[in-house]
Scaffold this active site. Structure first.
Site, PDB file in Angstrom:
ATOM      1  N   ASP A 211     -23.937 119.445 -40.841  1.00 22.92           N
ATOM      2  CA  ASP A 211     -22.483 119.471 -40.924  1.00 22.92           C
ATOM      3  C   ASP A 211     -21.974 120.525 -39.947  1.00 22.92           C
ATOM      4  O   ASP A 211     -22.291 121.719 -40.088  1.00 22.92           O
ATOM      5  CB  ASP A 211     -22.060 119.804 -42.358  1.00 22.92           C
ATOM      6  CG  ASP A 211     -20.562 119.733 -42.567  1.00 22.92           C
ATOM      7  OD1 ASP A 211     -19.810 119.756 -41.573  1.00 22.92           O
ATOM      8  OD2 ASP A 211     -20.136 119.662 -43.737  1.00 22.92           O
ATOM      9  N   LEU A 212     -21.190 120.110 -38.958  1.00 20.41           N
ATOM     10  CA  LEU A 212     -20.726 121.042 -37.934  1.00 20.41           C
ATOM     11  C   LEU A 212     -19.809 122.126 -38.490  1.00 20.41           C
ATOM     12  O   LEU A 212     -19.604 123.155 -37.845  1.00 20.41           O
ATOM     13  CB  LEU A 212     -20.018 120.287 -36.806  1.00 20.41           C
ATOM     14  CG  LEU A 212     -20.902 119.839 -35.635  1.00 20.41           C
ATOM     15  CD1 LEU A 212     -22.015 118.924 -36.093  1.00 20.41           C
ATOM     16  CD2 LEU A 212     -20.058 119.178 -34.545  1.00 20.41           C
TER      17      LEU A 212
ATOM     18  N   TYR B 144      -4.201 113.858 -35.105  1.00 23.48           N
ATOM     19  CA  TYR B 144      -5.423 113.670 -34.326  1.00 23.48           C
ATOM     20  C   TYR B 144      -5.263 114.274 -32.928  1.00 23.48           C
ATOM     21  O   TYR B 144      -6.139 115.021 -32.450  1.00 23.48           O
ATOM     22  CB  TYR B 144      -5.747 112.183 -34.226  1.00 23.48           C
ATOM     23  CG  TYR B 144      -6.851 111.861 -33.255  1.00 23.48           C
ATOM     24  CD1 TYR B 144      -8.170 112.207 -33.533  1.00 23.48           C
ATOM     25  CD2 TYR B 144      -6.591 111.216 -32.047  1.00 23.48           C
ATOM     26  CE1 TYR B 144      -9.198 111.925 -32.644  1.00 23.48           C
ATOM     27  CE2 TYR B 144      -7.603 110.932 -31.157  1.00 23.48           C
ATOM     28  CZ  TYR B 144      -8.901 111.285 -31.451  1.00 23.48           C
ATOM     29  OH  TYR B 144      -9.907 111.008 -30.555  1.00 23.48           O
TER      30      TYR B 144
ATOM     31  N   PHE C  64     -20.160 104.993 -32.886  1.00 22.83           N
ATOM     32  CA  PHE C  64     -20.018 103.877 -31.940  1.00 22.83           C
ATOM     33  C   PHE C  64     -20.422 104.296 -30.530  1.00 22.83           C
ATOM     34  O   PHE C  64     -21.279 103.664 -29.893  1.00 22.83           O
ATOM     35  CB  PHE C  64     -18.571 103.393 -31.988  1.00 22.83           C
ATOM     36  CG  PHE C  64     -18.186 102.405 -30.924  1.00 22.83           C
ATOM     37  CD1 PHE C  64     -18.875 101.216 -30.766  1.00 22.83           C
ATOM     38  CD2 PHE C  64     -17.098 102.654 -30.089  1.00 22.83           C
ATOM     39  CE1 PHE C  64     -18.516 100.293 -29.789  1.00 22.83           C
ATOM     40  CE2 PHE C  64     -16.722 101.741 -29.121  1.00 22.83           C
ATOM     41  CZ  PHE C  64     -17.436 100.564 -28.966  1.00 22.83           C
TER      42      PHE C  64
ATOM     43  N   LYS D  55      -7.261 117.510 -31.136  1.00 20.19           N
ATOM     44  CA  LYS D  55      -8.035 117.423 -29.894  1.00 20.19           C
ATOM     45  C   LYS D  55      -7.511 118.408 -28.846  1.00 20.19           C
ATOM     46  O   LYS D  55      -8.291 119.024 -28.100  1.00 20.19           O
ATOM     47  CB  LYS D  55      -7.983 115.987 -29.356  1.00 20.19           C
ATOM     48  CG  LYS D  55      -8.897 115.034 -30.106  1.00 20.19           C
ATOM     49  CD  LYS D  55     -10.354 115.441 -29.988  1.00 20.19           C
ATOM     50  CE  LYS D  55     -11.311 114.386 -30.477  1.00 20.19           C
ATOM     51  NZ  LYS D  55     -12.714 114.773 -30.302  1.00 20.19           N
TER      52      LYS D  55
ATOM     53  N   PHE E 243      -9.367 107.399 -22.762  1.00 22.30           N
ATOM     54  CA  PHE E 243      -8.283 106.552 -23.246  1.00 22.30           C
ATOM     55  C   PHE E 243      -8.911 105.544 -24.222  1.00 22.30           C
ATOM     56  O   PHE E 243     -10.058 105.706 -24.622  1.00 22.30           O
ATOM     57  CB  PHE E 243      -7.596 105.874 -22.067  1.00 22.30           C
ATOM     58  CG  PHE E 243      -6.683 106.806 -21.286  1.00 22.30           C
ATOM     59  CD1 PHE E 243      -5.314 106.580 -21.231  1.00 22.30           C
ATOM     60  CD2 PHE E 243      -7.182 107.914 -20.620  1.00 22.30           C
ATOM     61  CE1 PHE E 243      -4.471 107.430 -20.536  1.00 22.30           C
ATOM     62  CE2 PHE E 243      -6.358 108.781 -19.912  1.00 22.30           C
ATOM     63  CZ  PHE E 243      -5.001 108.538 -19.874  1.00 22.30           C
ATOM     64  N   ASN E 244      -8.187 104.544 -24.627  1.00 19.32           N
ATOM     65  CA  ASN E 244      -8.748 103.579 -25.587  1.00 19.32           C
ATOM     66  C   ASN E 244      -9.949 102.860 -24.978  1.00 19.32           C
ATOM     67  O   ASN E 244      -9.947 102.544 -23.782  1.00 19.32           O
ATOM     68  CB  ASN E 244      -7.693 102.550 -25.979  1.00 19.32           C
ATOM     69  CG  ASN E 244      -6.575 103.163 -26.789  1.00 19.32           C
ATOM     70  OD1 ASN E 244      -5.789 103.958 -26.271  1.00 19.32           O
ATOM     71  ND2 ASN E 244      -6.489 102.827 -28.058  1.00 19.32           N
TER      72      ASN E 244
ATOM     73  N   ALA F 293     -18.984 114.138 -31.980  1.00 21.62           N
ATOM     74  CA  ALA F 293     -18.681 114.158 -33.415  1.00 21.62           C
ATOM     75  C   ALA F 293     -17.227 114.541 -33.648  1.00 21.62           C
ATOM     76  O   ALA F 293     -16.759 115.578 -33.180  1.00 21.62           O
ATOM     77  CB  ALA F 293     -19.603 115.135 -34.133  1.00 21.62           C
ATOM     78  N   ALA F 294     -16.504 113.690 -34.365  1.00 22.25           N
ATOM     79  CA  ALA F 294     -15.086 113.925 -34.632  1.00 22.25           C
ATOM     80  C   ALA F 294     -14.592 112.886 -35.614  1.00 22.25           C
ATOM     81  O   ALA F 294     -15.221 111.841 -35.798  1.00 22.25           O
ATOM     82  CB  ALA F 294     -14.269 113.831 -33.339  1.00 22.25           C
TER      83      ALA F 294
END
Length: 298
Positions: free
Chosen positions: A50-51, A139, A12, A143, A165-166, A73-74
């Site tokens: 692939d990390l 999660y 996204f 992080k 943030f969101n 990427a996460a």
């Protein structure tokens, strides 16, 4: 013109960031975990890697030779059901990337996308970067762990830590709450099932988020620093629902499904963006009403 590598380029955020950076004249190269199924505007080249495969990633970085890197990427969905996947991707994958960049050399900026979820339940007001982390889910722990991994490289690599943030916008998965509500409205559903309605979040527009990332990449004073990426305003989910109903002109019932209520739900996430403003010289362009209108009318 810089060659900028984006990991998770097909996600996204990666798609919006690619568009913005390419329009600024940069060459954008992407790494994705799977083949890219729909074109990304402005992407000059993409590589499947692939990390968690350290050797393949080291070879890929040596081949791309980026000037700057944005690590997106996460596994970013808080309720992802397999904790092992979260930790492997978000920690081991990030360490492999930093190690590969360290071996390659000649990278002038690395922006790592962490998360404001690391702050946990801080309900006393707007959160600054100096607030002590208090993660309450896998999660967030992953992080924060990534941030500690980055410290191992801080003397050798030019790292910036971003704590978004969101945020939301057109194209975000309906696994996330605002796209889920918008999808139901567009389907003319009479009822929607949600989790806890008494949570408050600082929602940004994805276009403002990628603009902030781009500005930090070009700010020498940002190197070695940590920045909240946020709007500086918080809305309860009830307020968001009411705003969507008003904009769309559609009324719908909301039912709380206990299965959707997370055990370790963060009650309030509200960010202070003064440090970002001081370095970037920017303010958000879009408020939440603008973003919701865009999503509903797209």
């Amino acid at each position: 013109m810089s060659r900028i590598l984006i990991t998770g380029v097909d996600g996204f955020t990666g798609r919006y960031l690619t568009i913005l950076l390419s329009r600024h004249g940069h060459e954008v190269v992407g790494i994705s975990h799977m083949p890219i199924t729909s074109p990304i505007e402005g992407l000059s080249r993409s590589v499947i890697c692939d990390l968690t495969n350290a050797k393949a990633l080291t070879d890929t970085i040596a081949d791309i030779r980026p000037d700057k890197v944005v690590h997106l990427a996460a596994i970013a969905f808080v309720s992802h059901g397999v904790a092992e996947d979260i930790y492997r991707t978000n920690i081991v994958g990030s360490r492999n990337l930093l190690d590969a960049l360290d071996k390659a050399g000649n990278v002038d900026t690395i922006l790592l996308a962490s998360s404001a979820n690391i702050y946990g339940n801080r309900v006393s007001g707007a959160i600054t970067e100096s607030v002590s982390p208090d993660p309450v889910n896998d999660y967030a722990v992953s992080k924060l762990s990534m941030e500690f991994v980055a410290r191992l490289y801080r003397e050798r690599l030019p790292i910036i830590l971003a704590r978004p943030f969101n945020y939301t916008g057109v194209g975000q998965s309906i696994n996330f709450v605002i796209p889920k509500i918008v999808h139901h409205v567009r389907q003319k559903a009479d009822e929607i099932e949600l989790g806890n309605l008494d949570v408050s979040r600082d929602f940004s527009d994805v276009r403002d988020v990628v603009s902030a990332y781009a500005s930090l990449l070009d700010a020498p004073s940002a190197l070695g620093e940590t920045f909240n990426i946020c709007s500086g305003k918080a809305y309860s989910l009830r307020e968001v629902i009411a705003m969507i109903q008003e904009i769309s002109g559609r009324d719908f019932a909301v039912r709380v499904n206990p299965d959707f209520v997370r055990e370790n739900e963060v009650k309030t996430l509200w960010g202070d963006r003064s440090k970002l403003d001081a370095v970037s010289g920017q303010r958000p362009i879009y408020d939440l009403r603008d973003t919701l209108t865009w999503m509903l009318n797209h």
